[in-house]
Motif scaffolding. Structure first.
Motif, PDB file in Angstrom:
ATOM      1  N   GLU A 220     -32.704  45.856  68.776  1.00 10.65           N
ATOM      2  CA  GLU A 220     -34.250  45.658  69.205  1.00 10.65           C
ATOM      3  C   GLU A 220     -35.129  45.343  68.076  1.00 10.65           C
ATOM      4  O   GLU A 220     -36.271  44.605  68.286  1.00 10.65           O
ATOM      5  CB  GLU A 220     -34.637  46.938  70.000  1.00 10.65           C
ATOM      6  N   LEU A 221     -35.042  45.967  66.813  1.00 13.75           N
ATOM      7  CA  LEU A 221     -35.825  45.914  65.803  1.00 13.75           C
ATOM      8  C   LEU A 221     -35.567  44.863  64.658  1.00 13.75           C
ATOM      9  O   LEU A 221     -36.457  44.292  64.087  1.00 13.75           O
ATOM     10  CB  LEU A 221     -36.107  47.139  65.182  1.00 13.75           C
ATOM     11  N   LEU A 222     -34.148  44.579  64.516  1.00 11.86           N
ATOM     12  CA  LEU A 222     -33.724  43.839  63.657  1.00 11.86           C
ATOM     13  C   LEU A 222     -33.025  42.538  63.935  1.00 11.86           C
ATOM     14  O   LEU A 222     -32.483  41.671  63.300  1.00 11.86           O
ATOM     15  CB  LEU A 222     -32.526  44.797  62.657  1.00 11.86           C
ATOM     16  N   GLY A 223     -32.854  42.323  65.317  1.00  6.33           N
ATOM     17  CA  GLY A 223     -32.294  41.236  65.867  1.00  6.33           C
ATOM     18  C   GLY A 223     -30.828  41.167  65.818  1.00  6.33           C
ATOM     19  O   GLY A 223     -30.335  40.053  66.054  1.00  6.33           O
ATOM     20  N   VAL A 224     -30.184  42.222  65.592  1.00  5.64           N
ATOM     21  CA  VAL A 224     -28.440  42.069  65.414  1.00  5.64           C
ATOM     22  C   VAL A 224     -28.245  41.627  66.863  1.00  5.64           C
ATOM     23  O   VAL A 224     -28.421  42.303  68.054  1.00  5.64           O
ATOM     24  CB  VAL A 224     -27.941  43.337  65.182  1.00  5.64           C
ATOM     25  N   ASP A 225     -27.309  40.859  66.837  1.00 16.54           N
ATOM     26  CA  ASP A 225     -26.560  40.201  68.238  1.00 16.54           C
ATOM     27  C   ASP A 225     -26.001  41.364  69.036  1.00 16.54           C
ATOM     28  O   ASP A 225     -25.152  42.169  68.503  1.00 16.54           O
ATOM     29  CB  ASP A 225     -25.659  39.276  67.880  1.00 16.54           C
ATOM     30  N   ALA A 226     -26.579  41.376  70.383  1.00 13.96           N
ATOM     31  CA  ALA A 226     -26.196  42.638  71.167  1.00 13.96           C
ATOM     32  C   ALA A 226     -24.863  42.369  71.614  1.00 13.96           C
ATOM     33  O   ALA A 226     -24.007  43.688  71.564  1.00 13.96           O
ATOM     34  CB  ALA A 226     -27.056  42.730  72.516  1.00 13.96           C
ATOM     35  N   THR A 227     -24.040  41.384  71.759  1.00 16.21           N
ATOM     36  CA  THR A 227     -22.767  41.237  71.909  1.00 16.21           C
ATOM     37  C   THR A 227     -21.870  41.714  70.763  1.00 16.21           C
ATOM     38  O   THR A 227     -20.961  42.421  71.082  1.00 16.21           O
ATOM     39  CB  THR A 227     -22.420  39.757  72.236  1.00 16.21           C
ATOM     40  N   LEU A 228     -22.319  41.352  69.706  1.00 17.85           N
ATOM     41  CA  LEU A 228     -21.681  41.983  68.417  1.00 17.85           C
ATOM     42  C   LEU A 228     -21.542  43.220  68.444  1.00 17.85           C
ATOM     43  O   LEU A 228     -20.453  43.873  68.130  1.00 17.85           O
ATOM     44  CB  LEU A 228     -22.372  41.288  67.102  1.00 17.85           C
ATOM     45  N   LEU A 229     -22.883  43.890  68.734  1.00 19.09           N
ATOM     46  CA  LEU A 229     -22.841  45.413  68.497  1.00 19.09           C
ATOM     47  C   LEU A 229     -21.779  45.944  69.582  1.00 19.09           C
ATOM     48  O   LEU A 229     -21.367  47.165  69.611  1.00 19.09           O
ATOM     49  CB  LEU A 229     -24.179  45.752  68.809  1.00 19.09           C
ATOM     50  N   ALA A 230     -21.824  45.396  70.859  1.00 20.08           N
ATOM     51  CA  ALA A 230     -21.020  45.846  72.043  1.00 20.08           C
ATOM     52  C   ALA A 230     -19.644  45.882  71.548  1.00 20.08           C
ATOM     53  O   ALA A 230     -18.833  46.718  72.057  1.00 20.08           O
ATOM     54  CB  ALA A 230     -21.339  45.226  73.148  1.00 20.08           C
ATOM     55  N   GLN A 231     -19.223  44.870  70.998  1.00 16.76           N
ATOM     56  CA  GLN A 231     -17.854  44.463  70.896  1.00 16.76           C
ATOM     57  C   GLN A 231     -17.207  45.119  69.653  1.00 16.76           C
ATOM     58  O   GLN A 231     -16.235  45.734  69.596  1.00 16.76           O
ATOM     59  CB  GLN A 231     -17.595  43.025  70.566  1.00 16.76           C
ATOM     60  N   ARG A 232     -18.101  45.222  68.436  1.00 16.32           N
ATOM     61  CA  ARG A 232     -17.595  45.961  67.099  1.00 16.32           C
ATOM     62  C   ARG A 232     -18.057  47.086  67.017  1.00 16.32           C
ATOM     63  O   ARG A 232     -17.645  47.515  65.862  1.00 16.32           O
ATOM     64  CB  ARG A 232     -17.696  44.932  66.187  1.00 16.32           C
ATOM     65  N   GLY A 233     -19.267  47.564  67.483  1.00 15.81           N
ATOM     66  CA  GLY A 233     -20.018  48.669  67.234  1.00 15.81           C
ATOM     67  C   GLY A 233     -20.956  48.456  65.845  1.00 15.81           C
ATOM     68  O   GLY A 233     -21.045  47.090  65.564  1.00 15.81           O
ATOM     69  N   ALA A 234     -21.521  49.463  65.557  1.00 19.98           N
ATOM     70  CA  ALA A 234     -22.788  49.185  64.112  1.00 19.98           C
ATOM     71  C   ALA A 234     -21.898  49.123  62.971  1.00 19.98           C
ATOM     72  O   ALA A 234     -22.683  48.657  62.128  1.00 19.98           O
ATOM     73  CB  ALA A 234     -23.741  50.387  64.283  1.00 19.98           C
TER      74      ALA A 234
ATOM     75  N   ASP B  31     -38.908  38.324  50.487  1.00 19.82           N
ATOM     76  CA  ASP B  31     -37.976  37.268  50.128  1.00 19.82           C
ATOM     77  C   ASP B  31     -36.315  37.900  50.130  1.00 19.82           C
ATOM     78  O   ASP B  31     -35.689  36.889  50.186  1.00 19.82           O
ATOM     79  CB  ASP B  31     -38.508  36.990  48.519  1.00 19.82           C
ATOM     80  N   TRP B  32     -36.295  39.111  50.103  1.00 21.74           N
ATOM     81  CA  TRP B  32     -34.894  39.825  50.047  1.00 21.74           C
ATOM     82  C   TRP B  32     -34.742  40.723  51.137  1.00 21.74           C
ATOM     83  O   TRP B  32     -35.955  41.481  51.259  1.00 21.74           O
ATOM     84  CB  TRP B  32     -34.500  40.310  48.590  1.00 21.74           C
ATOM     85  N   GLY B  33     -33.704  40.729  51.852  1.00 26.51           N
ATOM     86  CA  GLY B  33     -33.457  41.913  52.630  1.00 26.51           C
ATOM     87  C   GLY B  33     -32.089  42.496  52.373  1.00 26.51           C
ATOM     88  O   GLY B  33     -31.309  41.806  51.923  1.00 26.51           O
ATOM     89  N   ILE B  34     -32.089  44.092  52.150  1.00 26.96           N
ATOM     90  CA  ILE B  34     -30.899  44.586  51.943  1.00 26.96           C
ATOM     91  C   ILE B  34     -30.697  45.543  53.164  1.00 26.96           C
ATOM     92  O   ILE B  34     -31.739  45.910  53.658  1.00 26.96           O
ATOM     93  CB  ILE B  34     -30.866  45.225  50.577  1.00 26.96           C
ATOM     94  N   ALA B  35     -29.498  45.829  53.336  1.00 29.03           N
ATOM     95  CA  ALA B  35     -29.127  46.818  54.420  1.00 29.03           C
ATOM     96  C   ALA B  35     -28.075  47.551  54.194  1.00 29.03           C
ATOM     97  O   ALA B  35     -27.064  47.338  53.449  1.00 29.03           O
ATOM     98  CB  ALA B  35     -28.771  45.853  55.682  1.00 29.03           C
ATOM     99  N   THR B  36     -27.975  48.849  54.862  1.00 25.69           N
ATOM    100  CA  THR B  36     -26.969  49.849  54.714  1.00 25.69           C
ATOM    101  C   THR B  36     -26.221  50.240  56.260  1.00 25.69           C
ATOM    102  O   THR B  36     -27.164  50.456  56.975  1.00 25.69           O
ATOM    103  CB  THR B  36     -27.046  50.987  54.067  1.00 25.69           C
ATOM    104  N   THR B  37     -25.034  50.234  56.513  1.00 29.72           N
ATOM    105  CA  THR B  37     -24.531  50.843  57.730  1.00 29.72           C
ATOM    106  C   THR B  37     -23.272  51.196  57.460  1.00 29.72           C
ATOM    107  O   THR B  37     -22.481  50.675  56.699  1.00 29.72           O
ATOM    108  CB  THR B  37     -24.416  49.667  58.837  1.00 29.72           C
TER     109      THR B  37
END
Length: 181
Positions: free
Chosen positions: A58-72, A92-98
């Motif tokens: 919802e906030l970051l635009g991560v593909d919902a199907t990807l989340l449903a199939q693979r998890g976070a 200019d740059w985006g960094i992420a942790t999961t």
């Protein structure tokens, strides 16, 4: 020696660039580390702590199907989080942790499985005009140690990219000054 966060802020400030952070398992620790640096407002745009899986979509635009199939806890999710926060916050740059800090496994992934990602305006030094980079980590320790190592790792990933681009740009400038030789 200065901290990785201090170096990140310094290099971004010198370059006139900004960073945004998307965090899951680190719960705001990356943003806290960056904003602890005096002058961080010149380089730090903001952060999204998307702890709940649906917020990654919802906030970051991560593909919902990807989340449903693979998890976070997935390298592609990390890459999309970094790209999503970069776009959402205009950096200019985006960094992420999961990942999984524990105490229980999550999405079929063992405790200590972490993905850190970077998205940005990759220059000629990296041989890419865009796109992201993801590192898979297998961390040991208790929950707090895994979270802090994740913070260190994502800042190190950005720092390496900024430093390699800096070196690449200096080489390019030397070549120009020396008539192309």
């Amino acid at each position: 020696m200065s901290s990785p966060a201090t170096e990140v802020v310094r290099l971004l400030t010198v370059r006139g660039e900004t960073v945004a952070v998307a965090e899951s398992l680190t719960g705001g620790l990356v943003a806290a580390e960056l904003t602890a640096v005096p002058g961080a407002s010149k380089a730090f745009r903001g952060s999204v702590t998307a702890y709940a899986t649906e917020l990654k979509h919802e906030l970051l635009g991560v593909d919902a199907t990807l989340l449903a199939q693979r998890g976070a806890v997935d390298p592609q999710v990390a890459a999309q989080m970094a790209a999503g926060v970069r776009k959402a916050l205009g950096a200019d740059w985006g960094i992420a942790t999961t990942g999984v800090a524990g105490p229980e496994p999550q999405d079929g992934q063992p405790v200590g499985t972490v993905f850190v990602a970077l998205d940005g305006p990759f220059g000629p030094a990296s041989g890419s005009a865009g796109g992201g980079k993801v590192e898979a980590l297998r961390l040991n320790g208790h929950r707090a140690e895994i979270r802090m190592e994740s913070v260190r790792s994502v800042l190190a990933l950005l720092l390496r990219e900024l430093a390699s681009e800096q070196t690449g740009n200096e080489r390019a400038q030397d070549t120009e000054r020396n008539g192309g030789f």
